[in-house]
Design a protein around this motif. Structure first.
Motif, PDB file in Angstrom:
ATOM      1  N   LEU A 111     -18.229  10.214  30.015  1.00  0.00           N
ATOM      2  CA  LEU A 111     -18.841   9.694  28.798  1.00  0.00           C
ATOM      3  C   LEU A 111     -18.080  10.180  27.566  1.00  0.00           C
ATOM      4  O   LEU A 111     -17.802   9.406  26.636  1.00  0.00           O
ATOM      5  N   ILE A 112     -17.729  11.462  27.549  1.00  0.00           N
ATOM      6  CA  ILE A 112     -16.957  12.001  26.427  1.00  0.00           C
ATOM      7  C   ILE A 112     -15.580  11.338  26.361  1.00  0.00           C
ATOM      8  O   ILE A 112     -15.092  10.980  25.272  1.00  0.00           O
ATOM      9  N   ALA A 113     -14.951  11.155  27.518  1.00  0.00           N
ATOM     10  CA  ALA A 113     -13.624  10.535  27.550  1.00  0.00           C
ATOM     11  C   ALA A 113     -13.674   9.094  27.057  1.00  0.00           C
ATOM     12  O   ALA A 113     -12.784   8.651  26.316  1.00  0.00           O
ATOM     13  N   VAL A 114     -14.712   8.353  27.448  1.00  0.00           N
ATOM     14  CA  VAL A 114     -14.840   6.957  27.018  1.00  0.00           C
ATOM     15  C   VAL A 114     -14.969   6.869  25.500  1.00  0.00           C
ATOM     16  O   VAL A 114     -14.294   6.059  24.839  1.00  0.00           O
ATOM     17  N   ILE A 115     -15.832   7.705  24.914  1.00  0.00           N
ATOM     18  CA  ILE A 115     -16.027   7.670  23.461  1.00  0.00           C
ATOM     19  C   ILE A 115     -14.751   8.075  22.734  1.00  0.00           C
ATOM     20  O   ILE A 115     -14.363   7.464  21.724  1.00  0.00           O
ATOM     21  N   SER A 161     -21.293   4.170  15.720  1.00  0.00           N
ATOM     22  CA  SER A 161     -22.671   4.530  15.355  1.00  0.00           C
ATOM     23  C   SER A 161     -23.705   3.654  16.044  1.00  0.00           C
ATOM     24  O   SER A 161     -24.903   3.973  16.025  1.00  0.00           O
ATOM     25  N   THR A 162     -23.263   2.568  16.674  1.00  0.00           N
ATOM     26  CA  THR A 162     -24.200   1.687  17.389  1.00  0.00           C
ATOM     27  C   THR A 162     -24.561   2.226  18.774  1.00  0.00           C
ATOM     28  O   THR A 162     -25.499   1.729  19.397  1.00  0.00           O
ATOM     29  N   LEU A 163     -23.835   3.223  19.259  1.00  0.00           N
ATOM     30  CA  LEU A 163     -24.033   3.686  20.636  1.00  0.00           C
ATOM     31  C   LEU A 163     -25.383   4.360  20.864  1.00  0.00           C
ATOM     32  O   LEU A 163     -25.998   4.145  21.909  1.00  0.00           O
ATOM     33  N   PRO A 164     -25.882   5.231  19.945  1.00  0.00           N
ATOM     34  CA  PRO A 164     -27.188   5.857  20.218  1.00  0.00           C
ATOM     35  C   PRO A 164     -28.316   4.865  20.422  1.00  0.00           C
ATOM     36  O   PRO A 164     -29.216   5.111  21.234  1.00  0.00           O
ATOM     37  N   ALA A 165     -28.295   3.745  19.709  1.00  0.00           N
ATOM     38  CA  ALA A 165     -29.348   2.742  19.896  1.00  0.00           C
ATOM     39  C   ALA A 165     -29.319   2.179  21.307  1.00  0.00           C
ATOM     40  O   ALA A 165     -30.369   1.946  21.924  1.00  0.00           O
ATOM     41  N   ALA A 166     -28.123   1.972  21.844  1.00  0.00           N
ATOM     42  CA  ALA A 166     -28.016   1.485  23.220  1.00  0.00           C
ATOM     43  C   ALA A 166     -28.542   2.517  24.208  1.00  0.00           C
ATOM     44  O   ALA A 166     -29.215   2.174  25.180  1.00  0.00           O
ATOM     45  N   GLY A 167     -28.231   3.795  23.954  1.00  0.00           N
ATOM     46  CA  GLY A 167     -28.736   4.840  24.841  1.00  0.00           C
ATOM     47  C   GLY A 167     -30.247   4.917  24.836  1.00  0.00           C
ATOM     48  O   GLY A 167     -30.880   5.077  25.891  1.00  0.00           O
ATOM     49  N   VAL A 168     -30.847   4.802  23.653  1.00  0.00           N
ATOM     50  CA  VAL A 168     -32.310   4.828  23.559  1.00  0.00           C
ATOM     51  C   VAL A 168     -32.921   3.671  24.329  1.00  0.00           C
ATOM     52  O   VAL A 168     -33.884   3.833  25.097  1.00  0.00           O
ATOM     53  N   ILE A 183     -24.779   2.584  31.393  1.00  0.00           N
ATOM     54  CA  ILE A 183     -24.688   3.128  30.031  1.00  0.00           C
ATOM     55  C   ILE A 183     -23.256   3.032  29.520  1.00  0.00           C
ATOM     56  O   ILE A 183     -23.014   2.718  28.345  1.00  0.00           O
ATOM     57  N   LEU A 184     -22.276   3.280  30.398  1.00  0.00           N
ATOM     58  CA  LEU A 184     -20.886   3.127  29.987  1.00  0.00           C
ATOM     59  C   LEU A 184     -20.578   1.679  29.617  1.00  0.00           C
ATOM     60  O   LEU A 184     -19.847   1.413  28.652  1.00  0.00           O
ATOM     61  N   MET A 185     -21.130   0.736  30.364  1.00  0.00           N
ATOM     62  CA  MET A 185     -20.925  -0.670  30.026  1.00  0.00           C
ATOM     63  C   MET A 185     -21.600  -1.025  28.714  1.00  0.00           C
ATOM     64  O   MET A 185     -21.074  -1.828  27.924  1.00  0.00           O
ATOM     65  N   LEU A 186     -22.759  -0.439  28.463  1.00  0.00           N
ATOM     66  CA  LEU A 186     -23.432  -0.685  27.191  1.00  0.00           C
ATOM     67  C   LEU A 186     -22.563  -0.246  26.023  1.00  0.00           C
ATOM     68  O   LEU A 186     -22.552  -0.879  24.962  1.00  0.00           O
ATOM     69  N   ILE A 187     -21.849   0.862  26.211  1.00  0.00           N
ATOM     70  CA  ILE A 187     -20.953   1.321  25.153  1.00  0.00           C
ATOM     71  C   ILE A 187     -19.934   0.237  24.816  1.00  0.00           C
ATOM     72  O   ILE A 187     -19.598   0.023  23.643  1.00  0.00           O
ATOM     73  N   GLY A 188     -19.445  -0.442  25.846  1.00  0.00           N
ATOM     74  CA  GLY A 188     -18.482  -1.500  25.601  1.00  0.00           C
ATOM     75  C   GLY A 188     -19.084  -2.759  25.021  1.00  0.00           C
ATOM     76  O   GLY A 188     -18.387  -3.526  24.339  1.00  0.00           O
ATOM     77  N   ILE A 189     -20.381  -2.988  25.268  1.00  0.00           N
ATOM     78  CA  ILE A 189     -21.000  -4.233  24.798  1.00  0.00           C
ATOM     79  C   ILE A 189     -21.500  -4.110  23.362  1.00  0.00           C
ATOM     80  O   ILE A 189     -21.203  -4.948  22.505  1.00  0.00           O
ATOM     81  N   ILE A 213     -28.955  -2.116  31.201  1.00  0.00           N
ATOM     82  CA  ILE A 213     -28.221  -3.008  30.297  1.00  0.00           C
ATOM     83  C   ILE A 213     -29.192  -3.872  29.505  1.00  0.00           C
ATOM     84  O   ILE A 213     -29.028  -4.060  28.281  1.00  0.00           O
ATOM     85  N   PHE A 214     -30.212  -4.406  30.145  1.00  0.00           N
ATOM     86  CA  PHE A 214     -31.177  -5.262  29.448  1.00  0.00           C
ATOM     87  C   PHE A 214     -31.896  -4.479  28.345  1.00  0.00           C
ATOM     88  O   PHE A 214     -31.994  -4.937  27.208  1.00  0.00           O
ATOM     89  N   GLY A 215     -32.407  -3.284  28.677  1.00  0.00           N
ATOM     90  CA  GLY A 215     -33.111  -2.493  27.672  1.00  0.00           C
ATOM     91  C   GLY A 215     -32.204  -2.025  26.555  1.00  0.00           C
ATOM     92  O   GLY A 215     -32.583  -2.049  25.366  1.00  0.00           O
ATOM     93  N   GLY A 216     -30.990  -1.601  26.894  1.00  0.00           N
ATOM     94  CA  GLY A 216     -30.063  -1.144  25.867  1.00  0.00           C
ATOM     95  C   GLY A 216     -29.669  -2.244  24.902  1.00  0.00           C
ATOM     96  O   GLY A 216     -29.591  -2.028  23.683  1.00  0.00           O
TER      97      GLY A 216
END
Length: 722
Positions: free
Chosen positions: A538-542, A564-571, A592-598, A668-671
């Motif tokens: 996760l750290i490497a991806v960011i 800055s959009t990533l925390p909303a996806a995590g929540v 969650i990693l895919m959400l980071i990309g989306i 993915i759906f919730g994020g």
């Protein structure tokens, strides 16, 4: 089924927003082309159609149409402003080209760290490579074929004087109403942008809280528990059982198994997992269950329910220890040794003390925990041991030393070489052994004679005795230290992570002797390693994404705005997992990693448009980001809903092994749902942070200059006479 449903959901979402068949078909054309390109890459690299590659293809449906949607929507916007189709296509793709490249490269940066690593991280290489190939090919298609088709076949919505029908009118009103509501919310957010800038750190803390809540309530494991219709039963009998009797008892167990209405077929192997090539006291059954369903010939219970029902029947067999575990596609099997549970850990001692007593004591305490079942240890297989004890005083009186006793026993039963017979062409070694009738039982040892120092033959029965005792069949070692293994299964509804916490609590309460340490092995070790690797990944991806975006935008601030959009996806992801009680597994981390990309796509679309508006049109930062948010609202909404539609069949779950795919779809759906609602308001506010900072700095500088000027004027005014 999930792949076809994903394609259908994507087509429906695009038809609702575009309200025309032609742009929908042009965008959907990127799906077969991207999948075909992904197949070529898979064939080149030697990949097969398996669980991971098929999951990647299903998820890619939501990715590959994103670029086409963004391009088509931008071309349609220029056509609605009066530009003909072909020039609109050229202008539109020129404007959006850098944005598509940014989205694609940042998405590739998400999957790049998944190409490295070991153990279960390596299993995700096929998934990441397949997704990366599909996304890259979709970007190429969106920048070449899609604008060409739009310039040739795309027309306005009501070209030729055609009137929209009622459905089209309703969809158009819905589209306009949604945009108006967003415009009002956007204006409020920009007026209170200092408040909105606190959203990412607050959501980051909330993400950590929700992750802990999911781990404590739903638990976690290395992979989701799935029902593929197969299970394994390990049978352990007493250590001294004969192979013939073991075969009879295994057949009786198999008959009980076959009598169960959910069982299709049973294969029994004697000593198949012993690891030493001998039958021993172990047997293994591989059980095929009937397909799960509601038909007359189907299995109506899940595999865990079948195991629970069989456990009650096998408890009546007091002379056998039977442990049953469900088999899974990835992970979930036992360590490969018979008689063991699905999970295990080992104890070792650096103090040199025996582990038998503390290990058996710890196992007894674990049996008192209701959520732990099928407890077994490496000391459970106990055999009879015959100890030859020499009376040293009697041996001394008879002039016999311990060396003499050792020598005669070795020569009688150790096959000592005493001579070599040479022939013309060969040589033969002469081995001294006792006759067969003297080795039939331990008592015959006492009939062996030993020659004393005076040359007399003394029977061992005159100076020794045989004492029976019990001892473990084998002693294990790890790093040259004695070790012991404890194996266990978990009760229904208890996750692997919760099982680790229970084991730690029992070990803490047992107060093991000094020098003893615990090490997780097998599935537990893989879980600990996977959790560590997931955090590093996760750290490497960011970090990789920040570097890529920094290079693309030549800025250190704009990548932070996008990230800055990533925390909303995590929540959103953890909230959906908490509501559905989805366990934390490798598949959840991948989601969650895919959400980071989306989700960063939303910010890229707005930031890129705003930067162009500032540089080329001379607009102020607030006006540029406001216009960017409004213009990009429709493609952002469309691409998000398309990705949600592609993930929905996975979240619902279809077919065998659906339990593996469900965490991906749920997260993915919730994020996407939560990030869509929050980032559309927070991203413009965060984008204006640097602008507001410059204005405040300029205002402070101007204020200081004004104060300095006022002081200078006061010094020039002459003092009034007293």
């Amino acid at each position: 089924m999930a792949l076809l449903l994903s394609v259908l959901m994507v087509a429906v979402v695009m038809l609702v927003f575009l309200r025309r068949w032609r742009p929908m078909l042009i965008a959907m054309l990127s799906v077969p082309l991207s999948l075909a390109g992904a197949f070529v890459v898979m064939w080149t690299l030697g990949f097969s159609l398996n669980t991971l590659s098929l999951i990647a293809l299903v998820l890619s449906i939501g990715f590959v149409v994103d670029d086409a949607i963004v391009v088509i929507e931008n071309i349609v916007r220029h056509m609605e402003e009066g530009t003909p189709a072909l020039p609109a296509a050229l202008i539109g793709v020129d404007e959006i080209g850098f944005t598509v490249v940014s989205i694609t490269l940042s998405l590739v940066a998400v999957f790049a760290p998944m190409l490295f690593g070991n153990n279960f991280t390596a299993l995700m290489r096929e998934l990441s490579v397949t997704l990366t190939a599909a996304v890259v090919i979709s970007a190429v298609v969106s920048l070449t074929l899609t604008p060409a088709l739009c310039g040739r076949y795309l027309t306005l919505e009501h070209a030729g004087g055609s009137k929209p029908n009622r459905l089209q009118q309703a969809l158009e009103r819905f589209d306009r109403g949604l945009l108006q509501r967003y415009e009002r919310a956007l204006d409020w957010a920009m007026r209170h942008r200092r408040l909105m800038r606190w959203q990412p750190p607050i959501l980051l803390v909330l993400t950590a809280v929700l992750a802990i809540a999911v781990a404590k309530t739903a638990g976690g494991g290395i992979m989701p528990e799935e029902d593929i219709g197969m299970m394994q039963a390990d049978i352990t009998a007493e250590a001294n059982i004969s192979p013939t009797l073991l075969a009879e008892r295994a057949q009786q167990v198999a008959l009980v198994m076959q009598a169960n209405p959910a069982v299709e077929d049973v294969t029994t192997i004697l000593g198949g997992n012993s690891g030493i090539g001998a039958v021993g006291n172990n047997a293994t059954m591989f059980v095929d269950l009937k397909p799960y369903g509601h038909g007359p010939m189907d299995r109506h219970d899940r595999v865990n329910k079948v195991i629970e029902r069989l456990d009650k029947q096998y408890k009546k067999l007091s002379d056998l220890d039977i442990s049953m575990t469900p088999l899974q596609f990835i992970g979930g099997s036992n360590s490969g040794k018979a008689g063991q549970g699905q999970y295990q850990f080992q104890l070792s001692s650096s103090a040199g003390t025996s582990l038998q007593e503390p290990t058996l004591k710890l196992a007894q305490q674990m049996r008192g925990v209701k959520d732990l079942r099928d407890i077994s240890t490496s000391f459970d297989s106990i055999g009879k041991q015959q100890m030859l004890t020499v009376d040293r005083e009697a041996a001394g009186r008879l002039n016999v030393t311990m060396g003499m006793v050792d020598t005669v026993l070795y020569e009688a039963f150790g096959q000592a070489q005493v001579s070599i017979i040479y022939s013309d062409i060969n040589q033969y070694r002469v081995v001294l052994t006792a006759s067969g009738e003297r080795s039939l039982s331990p008592q015959t040892l006492l009939n062996t004679y030993v020659r004393n120092s005076k040359g007399l033959m003394i029977p061992l029965s005159a100076l020794a005795r045989i004492t029976p005792s019990i001892a473990p069949v084998g002693i294990r070692h790890f790093n040259q230290l004695e070790s012991a293994t404890i194996n266990y299964n978990l009760a229904k509804g208890v996750s692997q992570l919760q099982g680790l916490k229970l084991v730690d609590q029992v070990i803490a309460a047992a107060q093991l002797p000094a020098g003893m340490q615990k090490d997780y092995t097998g599935n537990n070790q893989q879980l600990v390693e996977a959790a560590t690797n997931a955090g590093l990944m996760l750290i490497a991806v960011i970090l990789v994404m920040y570097i890529v975006l920094g290079i693309l935008y030549e800025s250190l601030i704009h990548p932070l705005t996008i990230l800055s959009t990533l925390p909303a996806a995590g929540v959103g992801a953890y909230l959906a997992m908490l509501i559905t009680q989805t366990q934390l597994t490798i598949m959840s981390i991948i989601a969650i990693l895919m959400l980071i990309g989306i989700v960063k796509k939303n910010a890229i679309l707005m930031v890129d448009f705003a930067l162009v508006a500032e540089r080329e049109r001379g607009m102020s930062a607030p006006d540029a980001i406001r216009q960017a948010a409004l213009v990009r609202f429709r493609p952002i909404t469309m691409t998000t809903l398309v990705a949600m539609g592609a993930a929905l069949p996975l979240a619902i779950g279809f077919g065998v092994g659906a339990e593996t795919r469900q965490p991906l779809g749920i997260a993915i759906f919730g994020g996407l749902l939560v990030s869509q609602l929050l980032t559309l308001l927070s991203t413009p506010a965060i984008y204006l942070w640097q602008h507001d900072r410059r204005e405040r700095k300029a205002a402070r500088k101007q204020l200081r200059a004004e104060i300095k000027r006022q002081r200078a004027l006061q010094q020039q005014i002459p003092a009034l006479p007293k």
